[in-house]
Design a protein around this motif. Structure first.
Motif, PDB file in Angstrom:
ATOM      1  N   VAL A  15       0.871  -1.168   0.000  1.00  0.00           N
ATOM      2  CA  VAL A  15       0.000   0.000   0.000  1.00  0.00           C
ATOM      3  C   VAL A  15       0.916   1.228   0.000  1.00  0.00           C
ATOM      4  O   VAL A  15       1.787   1.345   0.866  1.00  0.00           O
ATOM      5  N   PHE A  16       0.682   2.125  -0.968  1.00  0.00           N
ATOM      6  CA  PHE A  16       1.569   3.282  -1.098  1.00  0.00           C
ATOM      7  C   PHE A  16       0.791   4.584  -1.182  1.00  0.00           C
ATOM      8  O   PHE A  16      -0.346   4.625  -1.646  1.00  0.00           O
ATOM      9  N   ASN A  17       1.443   5.631  -0.718  1.00  0.00           N
ATOM     10  CA  ASN A  17       0.879   6.970  -0.791  1.00  0.00           C
ATOM     11  C   ASN A  17       0.831   7.376  -2.265  1.00  0.00           C
ATOM     12  O   ASN A  17       1.860   7.357  -2.951  1.00  0.00           O
ATOM     13  N   PRO A  18      -0.361   7.750  -2.788  1.00  0.00           N
ATOM     14  CA  PRO A  18      -0.458   8.122  -4.201  1.00  0.00           C
ATOM     15  C   PRO A  18       0.399   9.325  -4.581  1.00  0.00           C
ATOM     16  O   PRO A  18       0.713   9.506  -5.759  1.00  0.00           O
ATOM     17  N   GLU A  19       0.812  10.097  -3.591  1.00  0.00           N
ATOM     18  CA  GLU A  19       1.729  11.213  -3.854  1.00  0.00           C
ATOM     19  C   GLU A  19       3.027  10.737  -4.493  1.00  0.00           C
ATOM     20  O   GLU A  19       3.700  11.493  -5.184  1.00  0.00           O
ATOM     21  N   PHE A  20       3.383   9.478  -4.234  1.00  0.00           N
ATOM     22  CA  PHE A  20       4.655   8.947  -4.708  1.00  0.00           C
ATOM     23  C   PHE A  20       4.471   7.897  -5.809  1.00  0.00           C
ATOM     24  O   PHE A  20       5.387   7.130  -6.104  1.00  0.00           O
ATOM     25  N   ALA A  21       3.296   7.874  -6.425  1.00  0.00           N
ATOM     26  CA  ALA A  21       3.000   6.888  -7.466  1.00  0.00           C
ATOM     27  C   ALA A  21       3.859   7.130  -8.705  1.00  0.00           C
ATOM     28  O   ALA A  21       4.300   8.253  -8.971  1.00  0.00           O
ATOM     29  N   GLY A  22       4.083   6.065  -9.442  1.00  0.00           N
ATOM     30  CA  GLY A  22       4.769   6.170 -10.719  1.00  0.00           C
ATOM     31  C   GLY A  22       6.275   6.290 -10.634  1.00  0.00           C
ATOM     32  O   GLY A  22       6.936   6.575 -11.634  1.00  0.00           O
ATOM     33  N   GLN A  23       6.845   6.067  -9.453  1.00  0.00           N
ATOM     34  CA  GLN A  23       8.291   6.200  -9.295  1.00  0.00           C
ATOM     35  C   GLN A  23       8.991   4.858  -9.061  1.00  0.00           C
ATOM     36  O   GLN A  23      10.189   4.829  -8.804  1.00  0.00           O
ATOM     37  N   GLY A  24       8.219   3.772  -9.108  1.00  0.00           N
ATOM     38  CA  GLY A  24       8.816   2.449  -8.967  1.00  0.00           C
ATOM     39  C   GLY A  24       9.066   2.013  -7.533  1.00  0.00           C
ATOM     40  O   GLY A  24       9.675   0.972  -7.302  1.00  0.00           O
ATOM     41  N   TYR A  25       8.590   2.783  -6.556  1.00  0.00           N
ATOM     42  CA  TYR A  25       8.852   2.434  -5.162  1.00  0.00           C
ATOM     43  C   TYR A  25       8.166   1.128  -4.754  1.00  0.00           C
ATOM     44  O   TYR A  25       8.753   0.318  -4.029  1.00  0.00           O
ATOM     45  N   ALA A  26       6.927   0.927  -5.187  1.00  0.00           N
ATOM     46  CA  ALA A  26       6.210  -0.303  -4.810  1.00  0.00           C
ATOM     47  C   ALA A  26       6.924  -1.530  -5.352  1.00  0.00           C
ATOM     48  O   ALA A  26       7.103  -2.521  -4.641  1.00  0.00           O
ATOM     49  N   THR A  27       7.353  -1.479  -6.591  1.00  0.00           N
ATOM     50  CA  THR A  27       8.056  -2.611  -7.197  1.00  0.00           C
ATOM     51  C   THR A  27       9.379  -2.866  -6.477  1.00  0.00           C
ATOM     52  O   THR A  27       9.713  -4.012  -6.151  1.00  0.00           O
ATOM     53  N   GLU A  28      10.122  -1.824  -6.197  1.00  0.00           N
ATOM     54  CA  GLU A  28      11.421  -1.956  -5.531  1.00  0.00           C
ATOM     55  C   GLU A  28      11.267  -2.535  -4.119  1.00  0.00           C
ATOM     56  O   GLU A  28      12.012  -3.437  -3.714  1.00  0.00           O
ATOM     57  N   ALA A  29      10.286  -2.046  -3.385  1.00  0.00           N
ATOM     58  CA  ALA A  29      10.064  -2.530  -2.019  1.00  0.00           C
ATOM     59  C   ALA A  29       9.540  -3.967  -2.020  1.00  0.00           C
ATOM     60  O   ALA A  29       9.974  -4.796  -1.219  1.00  0.00           O
ATOM     61  N   ALA A  30       8.602  -4.262  -2.923  1.00  0.00           N
ATOM     62  CA  ALA A  30       8.046  -5.618  -2.983  1.00  0.00           C
ATOM     63  C   ALA A  30       9.106  -6.628  -3.409  1.00  0.00           C
ATOM     64  O   ALA A  30       9.114  -7.775  -2.930  1.00  0.00           O
ATOM     65  N   ARG A  31      10.031  -6.230  -4.274  1.00  0.00           N
ATOM     66  CA  ARG A  31      11.126  -7.125  -4.670  1.00  0.00           C
ATOM     67  C   ARG A  31      11.993  -7.462  -3.449  1.00  0.00           C
ATOM     68  O   ARG A  31      12.406  -8.601  -3.252  1.00  0.00           O
ATOM     69  N   ALA A  32      12.246  -6.469  -2.610  1.00  0.00           N
ATOM     70  CA  ALA A  32      13.020  -6.724  -1.386  1.00  0.00           C
ATOM     71  C   ALA A  32      12.267  -7.685  -0.467  1.00  0.00           C
ATOM     72  O   ALA A  32      12.866  -8.550   0.173  1.00  0.00           O
ATOM     73  N   LEU A  33      10.958  -7.553  -0.418  1.00  0.00           N
ATOM     74  CA  LEU A  33      10.126  -8.445   0.396  1.00  0.00           C
ATOM     75  C   LEU A  33      10.183  -9.880  -0.131  1.00  0.00           C
ATOM     76  O   LEU A  33      10.264 -10.835   0.646  1.00  0.00           O
ATOM     77  N   LEU A  34      10.136 -10.035  -1.449  1.00  0.00           N
ATOM     78  CA  LEU A  34      10.288 -11.368  -2.042  1.00  0.00           C
ATOM     79  C   LEU A  34      11.634 -11.970  -1.639  1.00  0.00           C
ATOM     80  O   LEU A  34      11.726 -13.155  -1.320  1.00  0.00           O
ATOM     81  N   GLY A  35      12.668 -11.147  -1.629  1.00  0.00           N
ATOM     82  CA  GLY A  35      13.987 -11.614  -1.206  1.00  0.00           C
ATOM     83  C   GLY A  35      13.980 -12.115   0.228  1.00  0.00           C
ATOM     84  O   GLY A  35      14.570 -13.155   0.540  1.00  0.00           O
ATOM     85  N   LEU A  36      13.307 -11.387   1.115  1.00  0.00           N
ATOM     86  CA  LEU A  36      13.207 -11.836   2.504  1.00  0.00           C
ATOM     87  C   LEU A  36      12.473 -13.171   2.579  1.00  0.00           C
ATOM     88  O   LEU A  36      12.883 -14.080   3.307  1.00  0.00           O
ATOM     89  N   GLY A  37      11.371 -13.275   1.846  1.00  0.00           N
ATOM     90  CA  GLY A  37      10.576 -14.500   1.895  1.00  0.00           C
ATOM     91  C   GLY A  37      11.298 -15.704   1.323  1.00  0.00           C
ATOM     92  O   GLY A  37      11.293 -16.785   1.920  1.00  0.00           O
ATOM     93  N   PHE A  38      11.920 -15.527   0.172  1.00  0.00           N
ATOM     94  CA  PHE A  38      12.582 -16.655  -0.480  1.00  0.00           C
ATOM     95  C   PHE A  38      13.952 -16.962   0.128  1.00  0.00           C
ATOM     96  O   PHE A  38      14.245 -18.100   0.482  1.00  0.00           O
ATOM     97  N   ARG A  39      14.800 -15.950   0.246  1.00  0.00           N
ATOM     98  CA  ARG A  39      16.185 -16.191   0.665  1.00  0.00           C
ATOM     99  C   ARG A  39      16.334 -16.385   2.170  1.00  0.00           C
ATOM    100  O   ARG A  39      17.105 -17.226   2.612  1.00  0.00           O
ATOM    101  N   GLU A  40      15.607 -15.580   2.963  1.00  0.00           N
ATOM    102  CA  GLU A  40      15.811 -15.646   4.410  1.00  0.00           C
ATOM    103  C   GLU A  40      14.842 -16.573   5.119  1.00  0.00           C
ATOM    104  O   GLU A  40      15.226 -17.258   6.053  1.00  0.00           O
ATOM    105  N   LEU A  41      13.584 -16.589   4.689  1.00  0.00           N
ATOM    106  CA  LEU A  41      12.603 -17.459   5.333  1.00  0.00           C
ATOM    107  C   LEU A  41      12.558 -18.826   4.667  1.00  0.00           C
ATOM    108  O   LEU A  41      12.125 -19.801   5.269  1.00  0.00           O
ATOM    109  N   GLY A  42      13.055 -18.912   3.448  1.00  0.00           N
ATOM    110  CA  GLY A  42      13.102 -20.189   2.748  1.00  0.00           C
ATOM    111  C   GLY A  42      11.763 -20.633   2.181  1.00  0.00           C
ATOM    112  O   GLY A  42      11.534 -21.837   2.009  1.00  0.00           O
ATOM    113  N   LEU A  43      10.892 -19.663   1.864  1.00  0.00           N
ATOM    114  CA  LEU A  43       9.610 -20.036   1.277  1.00  0.00           C
ATOM    115  C   LEU A  43       9.817 -20.611  -0.117  1.00  0.00           C
ATOM    116  O   LEU A  43      10.753 -20.253  -0.832  1.00  0.00           O
TER     117      LEU A  43
END
Length: 185
Positions: free
Chosen positions: A104-132
């Motif tokens: 969930v992101f503030n629409p003030e910051f839409a279109g700058q790729g922040y959601a994709t960048e943050a969600a990619r880091a989250l995938l990394g935590l889930g796959f690499r660190e938690l071993g999902l």
């Protein structure tokens, strides 16, 4: 047994992901209190009081030690320290090694790729660190911006569930996206 105990902040090129604090209440309210932001997510516009209650309650989680838990992290710009949104990693199943991400992101910051960048880091935590083994994202079909984030992450659309749930008083179609650990780059 897998456990996720991230070292905070989790850094990306432009962002820092970290637990939210009471100091973030107004920044969270700036977007979580907006009807347009809440239209396709499973909560109504929040008040400052409800945000504080969640910060002190379920959002206080700093690690994932078992299925059924979720880790919500604030996303701030590293250059300005502004909170631009938040992301969540939910651990659904120990047996099936499955999880889910949300954002969930503030629409003030839409279109700058922040959601994709943050969600990619989250995938990394889930796959690499938690071993999902598998992580999904569930999106209301009308929320095309969110669906585009899932696709930019490299997740594949696996299902379109037609009128599968009554959501905020109307039938909604749900898109389900998925990714396996072996597919995460």
């Amino acid at each position: 047994m897998p456990v996720l105990r991230p070292t905070f902040p989790v850094l990306t090129e432009r962002l820092a992901l970290r637990p939210v604090t009471l100091d973030d209440a107004d920044a969270l309210l700036a977007y979580r209190g907006l009807p347009d932001v809440c239209r396709y997510v499973p909560f109504e516009p929040m008040t400052r009081e409800s945000i504080i209650e969640r910060i002190e309650g379920r959002w206080a989680v700093r690690e994932l030690t078992d299925e059924g838990q979720g880790l919500l992290l604030g996303v701030e710009r590293r250059d300005t320290g502004e909170l631009v949104g938040d992301v969540v990693l939910m651990w659904h199943s120990r047996e099936h090694s499955g999880g889910e991400i949300g954002y969930v992101f503030n629409p003030e910051f839409a279109g700058q790729g922040y959601a994709t960048e943050a969600a990619r880091a989250l995938l990394g935590l889930g796959f690499r660190e938690l071993g999902l083994h598998r992580i999904v994202a569930r999106v209301d079909e009308r929320n095309q911006a969110s669906a585009k984030v899932a696709l930019r992450l490299g997740m594949r659309q696996e299902a379109r569930l037609v009128e599968n749930e009554m959501f905020k008083g109307e039938w909604s179609n749900e898109l389900q996206f998925g990714m396996l650990a072996a597919e995460f780059i």
